[in-house]
Design an enzyme around this catalytic site. Structure first.
Site, PDB file in Angstrom:
ATOM      1  CB  SER A 248      -0.899   0.009   1.243  1.00  0.00           C
ATOM      2  OG  SER A 248      -1.525   1.269   1.415  1.00  0.00           O
TER       3      SER A 248
ATOM      4  CE1 TYR B   4      -3.281  -2.279   5.470  1.00  0.00           C
ATOM      5  CE2 TYR B   4      -2.727  -0.140   4.513  1.00  0.00           C
ATOM      6  CZ  TYR B   4      -3.122  -1.460   4.369  1.00  0.00           C
ATOM      7  OH  TYR B   4      -3.367  -1.956   3.113  1.00  0.00           O
TER       8      TYR B   4
END
Length: 239
Positions: free
Chosen positions: A144, A157
């Protein structure tokens, strides 16, 4: 059925929905035998039904990827049944809780680490010998842009994806003189349940559809794809 991945064997995690489901359908349509890994039996069976309708082949593995012994058992089963693995898609992941870093509960930190980092390392550990037995082992992991943006409240995250990139790139360097090629795909904002969890007020029609990512996954899974240790960003074509 004849396709670009004809008779190649692919493990796909998080295969019951979102990106994993789309990749499973796409690779099955290209002739791959897909081993679908996810926690929900019902979701796996729905994907299996869709694959059957297009004449594809799938094996269902209901498994939480944080069951590390289960990953090892899956590796042993693949060796016994097929003797090799051609493609590994490390797609399953968790967003965790969006929170200031100093407020993250230890159990939430541990969940993100165990799912996004440790589970993928365990798959590398278990499946590397199988990928080496392929004529062209290909491993693709989902990362990501959050790994590099350092946005407030995304620390857990972001940390997990940055660590995943470091692990995969290091492994890729170690595999340089083998037939394995390991890379990462950064899909960008995509219409998934995780994205909805993170951005509940966002217009989903403004996001990339999981199916749009499939050609990129197939490209990186091909024996002809020889780049190694890279993060490949999906480039959305704007209307």
């Amino acid at each position: 059925m004849n396709g670009r991945l004809q008779d190649r064997l692919a493990v796909i995690t998080g295969a019951s929905r979102g990106i994993g489901r789309a990749v499973a359908l796409g690779m099955a349509a290209e002739g791959a035998h897909v081993i679908l890994v996810a926690r929900t039996v019902g979701g796996l069976e729905e994907v299996d039904d869709e694959i059957s309708k297009i004449g594809g082949k799938a094996t269902l593995v209901p498994l939480d990827i944080t069951d590390y012994d289960g990953i090892d058992r899956l590796g042993a089963t693949i060796f016994e049944r097929w003797g090799k693995l051609d493609i590994l898609i490390g797609n399953a992941g968790t967003l965790g809780i969006l929170s200031p870093v100093s407020h993250l509960a230890p159990k939430e930190w541990d969940k993100v680490v165990s799912t996004n980092i440790t589970a993928n390392w365990r798959m590398i550990r278990s499946f590397e010998p199988l990928l080496k037995r392929s004529d062209a082992g290909r491993a693709i992991f989902v990362t990501s842009g959050a790994a590099h943006k350092h946005k407030p409240y995304w620390g857990g995250y972001a940390m997990s994806k940055a660590a995943l990139e470091a692990i995969v790139k290091t492994w890729a360097a170690e595999c340089e003189n083998t037939g394995i090629r390991a890379n990462l795909i950064s899909p960008g904002p995509t219409r998934t349940a995780m994205r909805k969890q993170a951005m509940p007020g966002e217009d989903p029609t403004s996001l990339t559809k999981p199916a749009d990512l499939v050609p990129l996954f197939i490209e990186l899974a091909m024996p002809s794809y020889t780049k190694n240790g890279e993060v490949v960003e999906f480039q959305r074509v704007k209307a």
